[in-house]
Design a protein around this motif. Structure first.
Motif, PDB file in Angstrom:
ATOM      1  N   THR A 247       0.837  -1.188   0.000  1.00  0.00           N
ATOM      2  CA  THR A 247       0.000   0.000   0.000  1.00  0.00           C
ATOM      3  C   THR A 247       0.877   1.244   0.000  1.00  0.00           C
ATOM      4  N   THR A 248       0.417   2.270  -0.698  1.00  0.00           N
ATOM      5  CA  THR A 248       1.146   3.529  -0.769  1.00  0.00           C
ATOM      6  C   THR A 248       0.148   4.675  -0.840  1.00  0.00           C
ATOM      7  N   ALA A 249       0.566   5.859  -0.409  1.00  0.00           N
ATOM      8  CA  ALA A 249      -0.276   7.057  -0.473  1.00  0.00           C
ATOM      9  C   ALA A 249       0.620   8.253  -0.142  1.00  0.00           C
ATOM     10  N   LYS A 250       0.142   9.164   0.682  1.00  0.00           N
ATOM     11  CA  LYS A 250       0.882  10.342   1.135  1.00  0.00           C
ATOM     12  C   LYS A 250       1.698  10.975   0.018  1.00  0.00           C
ATOM     13  N   ALA A 251       3.011  10.723  -0.070  1.00  0.00           N
ATOM     14  CA  ALA A 251       3.863  11.390  -1.060  1.00  0.00           C
ATOM     15  C   ALA A 251       3.612  10.925  -2.482  1.00  0.00           C
ATOM     16  N   LEU A 252       2.765   9.921  -2.667  1.00  0.00           N
ATOM     17  CA  LEU A 252       2.453   9.453  -4.015  1.00  0.00           C
ATOM     18  C   LEU A 252       1.899  10.574  -4.881  1.00  0.00           C
ATOM     19  N   GLY A 253       1.123  11.468  -4.275  1.00  0.00           N
ATOM     20  CA  GLY A 253       0.552  12.590  -5.016  1.00  0.00           C
ATOM     21  C   GLY A 253       1.101  13.936  -4.590  1.00  0.00           C
ATOM     22  N   CYS A 254       2.014  13.948  -3.609  1.00  0.00           N
ATOM     23  CA  CYS A 254       2.644  15.197  -3.132  1.00  0.00           C
ATOM     24  C   CYS A 254       1.621  16.307  -2.892  1.00  0.00           C
ATOM     25  N   GLY A 255       0.554  15.980  -2.184  1.00  0.00           N
ATOM     26  CA  GLY A 255      -0.448  16.968  -1.819  1.00  0.00           C
ATOM     27  C   GLY A 255      -1.801  16.708  -2.435  1.00  0.00           C
ATOM     28  N   VAL A 256      -1.846  16.049  -3.566  1.00  0.00           N
ATOM     29  CA  VAL A 256      -3.119  15.650  -4.166  1.00  0.00           C
ATOM     30  C   VAL A 256      -3.563  14.340  -3.511  1.00  0.00           C
ATOM     31  N   PRO A 257      -4.781  14.256  -2.995  1.00  0.00           N
ATOM     32  CA  PRO A 257      -5.225  13.042  -2.300  1.00  0.00           C
ATOM     33  C   PRO A 257      -5.294  11.840  -3.234  1.00  0.00           C
ATOM     34  N   VAL A 258      -4.391  10.891  -3.033  1.00  0.00           N
ATOM     35  CA  VAL A 258      -4.357   9.688  -3.857  1.00  0.00           C
ATOM     36  C   VAL A 258      -3.579   8.615  -3.120  1.00  0.00           C
ATOM     37  N   GLY A 259      -4.029   7.385  -3.261  1.00  0.00           N
ATOM     38  CA  GLY A 259      -3.327   6.238  -2.709  1.00  0.00           C
ATOM     39  C   GLY A 259      -3.402   5.104  -3.708  1.00  0.00           C
ATOM     40  N   ALA A 260      -2.850   3.963  -3.333  1.00  0.00           N
ATOM     41  CA  ALA A 260      -2.895   2.812  -4.226  1.00  0.00           C
ATOM     42  C   ALA A 260      -2.530   1.558  -3.458  1.00  0.00           C
ATOM     43  N   PHE A 261      -3.079   0.429  -3.889  1.00  0.00           N
ATOM     44  CA  PHE A 261      -2.509  -0.847  -3.474  1.00  0.00           C
ATOM     45  C   PHE A 261      -2.011  -1.547  -4.729  1.00  0.00           C
ATOM     46  N   VAL A 262      -0.859  -2.182  -4.577  1.00  0.00           N
ATOM     47  CA  VAL A 262      -0.140  -2.768  -5.703  1.00  0.00           C
ATOM     48  C   VAL A 262       0.036  -4.256  -5.422  1.00  0.00           C
ATOM     49  N   LEU A 263      -0.196  -5.087  -6.420  1.00  0.00           N
ATOM     50  CA  LEU A 263      -0.184  -6.533  -6.246  1.00  0.00           C
ATOM     51  C   LEU A 263       0.859  -7.189  -7.134  1.00  0.00           C
ATOM     52  N   ASN A 264       1.441  -8.281  -6.638  1.00  0.00           N
ATOM     53  CA  ASN A 264       2.319  -9.066  -7.513  1.00  0.00           C
ATOM     54  C   ASN A 264       1.465  -9.914  -8.453  1.00  0.00           C
ATOM     55  N   LYS A 265       2.107 -10.602  -9.375  1.00  0.00           N
ATOM     56  CA  LYS A 265       1.371 -11.330 -10.406  1.00  0.00           C
ATOM     57  C   LYS A 265       0.480 -12.411  -9.817  1.00  0.00           C
ATOM     58  N   LYS A 266       0.995 -13.133  -8.826  1.00  0.00           N
ATOM     59  CA  LYS A 266       0.233 -14.232  -8.226  1.00  0.00           C
ATOM     60  C   LYS A 266      -1.097 -13.739  -7.667  1.00  0.00           C
ATOM     61  N   VAL A 267      -1.048 -12.649  -6.921  1.00  0.00           N
ATOM     62  CA  VAL A 267      -2.274 -12.140  -6.296  1.00  0.00           C
ATOM     63  C   VAL A 267      -3.165 -11.456  -7.325  1.00  0.00           C
ATOM     64  N   ALA A 268      -2.539 -10.727  -8.251  1.00  0.00           N
ATOM     65  CA  ALA A 268      -3.325 -10.031  -9.270  1.00  0.00           C
ATOM     66  C   ALA A 268      -4.160 -10.994 -10.102  1.00  0.00           C
ATOM     67  N   GLU A 269      -3.616 -12.173 -10.357  1.00  0.00           N
ATOM     68  CA  GLU A 269      -4.314 -13.156 -11.206  1.00  0.00           C
ATOM     69  C   GLU A 269      -5.304 -14.014 -10.430  1.00  0.00           C
ATOM     70  N   HIS A 270      -5.244 -13.963  -9.094  1.00  0.00           N
ATOM     71  CA  HIS A 270      -6.096 -14.848  -8.298  1.00  0.00           C
ATOM     72  C   HIS A 270      -6.727 -14.100  -7.122  1.00  0.00           C
ATOM     73  N   SER A 271      -7.340 -12.956  -7.407  1.00  0.00           N
ATOM     74  CA  SER A 271      -8.036 -12.245  -6.331  1.00  0.00           C
ATOM     75  C   SER A 271      -9.206 -11.442  -6.897  1.00  0.00           C
ATOM     76  N   LEU A 272      -9.077 -10.141  -6.928  1.00  0.00           N
ATOM     77  CA  LEU A 272     -10.203  -9.275  -7.277  1.00  0.00           C
ATOM     78  C   LEU A 272     -10.506  -9.297  -8.765  1.00  0.00           C
ATOM     79  N   VAL A 273     -11.795  -9.360  -9.079  1.00  0.00           N
ATOM     80  CA  VAL A 273     -12.269  -9.346 -10.469  1.00  0.00           C
ATOM     81  C   VAL A 273     -13.374  -8.291 -10.567  1.00  0.00           C
ATOM     82  N   PRO A 274     -13.821  -7.954 -11.781  1.00  0.00           N
ATOM     83  CA  PRO A 274     -14.887  -6.947 -11.922  1.00  0.00           C
ATOM     84  C   PRO A 274     -16.082  -7.245 -11.016  1.00  0.00           C
ATOM     85  N   GLY A 275     -16.482  -6.218 -10.280  1.00  0.00           N
ATOM     86  CA  GLY A 275     -17.577  -6.356  -9.327  1.00  0.00           C
ATOM     87  C   GLY A 275     -17.126  -6.535  -7.895  1.00  0.00           C
TER      88      GLY A 275
END
Length: 401
Positions: A247-275
């Motif tokens: 997970t990342t946020a804070k300095a990611l946007g240097c004042g603009v409110p924004v965050g993100a979670f980033v996944l490796n290939k294993k999790v990206a292919e076997h977790s969240l899907v549309p909906g």
């Protein structure tokens, strides 16, 4: 100034005990209030303003995007989203990203991704997450559930179930909590609110090995310590380990409110899907234009390399202050994320207030730690100025005492 404060208290829910300062503008690494007083900023909006105020090129990029389009929703593609995502993936070496509006929302998404990953393996919904005592991950119900501080939790129970707590930097305590139901272990690479505690290398390596052996997902919270603050783009990159979700946020946007979670290939292919997950504002063109420009400026200005150069000087000056002042008991931290333990009859809150009178912005962490998280573009002369102002603040306090 009093008028602005009164109007705020009349209209805004009182969930913050704000300092009696109304900030109006900033330039470089300095802030100015509505009375014209200037402050050297070693708080950076709680580790947000990595580039300081009005860094050349940043404002222009935001203004340019405003002239194009600010919001589209996630029903459509947009150019800054593609650019920002590609740059974040490159910087992290991971596989997929989901942009959020805050760090707390990034934690929520990480938790959902981990639970969905486990659900797809066995079809069960009784999985457990191991978090750390004295951690801080946010104030929504999910993020609060993995925050290891009862003070934040008490009034809001029952929270999300299936969460156990272990001791940070104690691998045996983590192993004791692992069961066949454990789906994830979440921790900050450097505990921030808990008192500026970096993870020990052996501990983080051990947790990573444990997760790999048992197919448990390692979630590293880099919301405060990431984005160059500790001397690498993401702090875990110094340890030779890789998270499954970051997970990342804070300095990611240097004042603009924004965050993100980033996944490796294993999790990206076997977790969240549309909906499974979504957000109206997350990843909108304006926020992503900020993220994209931040990565450009970090690279062109050599921000991470600059942190590596100036951080040892900050450490040196802070150690000198600790040696000189009995109320400063010790220093700990990594890079430009530093903390000084305050004691011997002096309260950290009083140091923060005294520093403000001297024209220095610092903040606290936990009950007794003075936290210094300046813009990453500070120079050695700013470190010298900070040391002078902080010493003057301590002198004023000890004289009063």
């Amino acid at each position: 100034m009093n008028n602005y404060m009164e109007r705020t208290e009349d209209s805004v829910l009182h969930t913050y005990n704000r300092f009696p300062i109304v900030l109006e503008s900033g330039e470089g690494v300095y802030l100015k209030d509505t009375d014209g007083k200037e402050y050297l900023d070693f708080a950076a909006g709680i580790a947000v303003y990595a580039l300081g105020y009005h860094y050349p090129g940043f404002d222009e990029a935001l203004k340019s995007q405003i002239d194009k389009i600010v919001h589209t929703s996630n029903l459509y593609y947009n150019v800054p989203l593609a650019d920002a995502a590609k740059k974040l993936i490159k910087a992290s070496g991971m596989d997929k990203v989901f942009f959020t509006n805050s760090g707390t929302e990034a934690i929520e998404g990480a938790i959902k991704a981990a639970r969905k990953y486990a659900y797809l393996k066995d079809g069960c919904t009784d999985h457990e997450i191991i978090a750390m005592n004295h951690s801080f991950h946010g104030r929504s119900v999910g993020a609060l559930s993995v925050t290891g501080n009862p003070h934040y939790q008490e009034a809001f129970k029952p929270l999300m179930g299936g969460v156990k707590f272990a001791q940070f930097n104690d691998l045996d305590s983590v192993k004791e909590q692992v069961t066949e139901k454990t789906c994830a272990i979440i921790l900050e690479t450097v505990q921030g609110e808990g008192g500026i505690y970096p993870a020990e290398k052996e501990f983080l390596e051990g947790v990573r090995k444990l997760c790999t052996e048992k197919d448990i997902l390692l979630i590293l919270d880099e919301i405060q310590c990431g984005m160059g603050r500790c001397g690498s783009m993401f702090t875990w990159q110094q340890y030779g380990v890789e998270p499954d979700i970051m997970t990342t946020a804070k300095a990611l946007g240097c004042g603009v409110p924004v965050g993100a979670f980033v996944l490796n290939k294993k999790v990206a292919e076997h977790s969240l899907v549309p909906g499974d997950h979504g957000t109206t504002y997350g990843g909108n063109p304006f926020a992503c234009a900020a993220v994209s420009k931040v990565f450009d400026l970090f690279e062109s200005a050599g921000v991470v390399e600059h942190v590596q150069e100036v951080a040892p000087y900050l450490v040196q000056k802070l150690d000198e202050l600790v040696e000189k002042n009995p109320c400063f008991l010790s220093r700990r931290g990594l890079g430009l994320m530093q903390g000084i333990v305050v004691g011997n009859g002096i309260k950290v809150g009083d140091v923060v207030k005294a520093a403000q009178k001297e024209g220095l912005m610092v903040i606290s962490a936990g009950s007794d730690v003075l936290r210094l998280v300046p813009p990453l573009v500070i120079e050695k002369n700013h470190v010298d100025e900070m040391a002078e102002k902080l010493q003057a603040a301590v002198n004023a306090l000890t004289t009063e005492k």
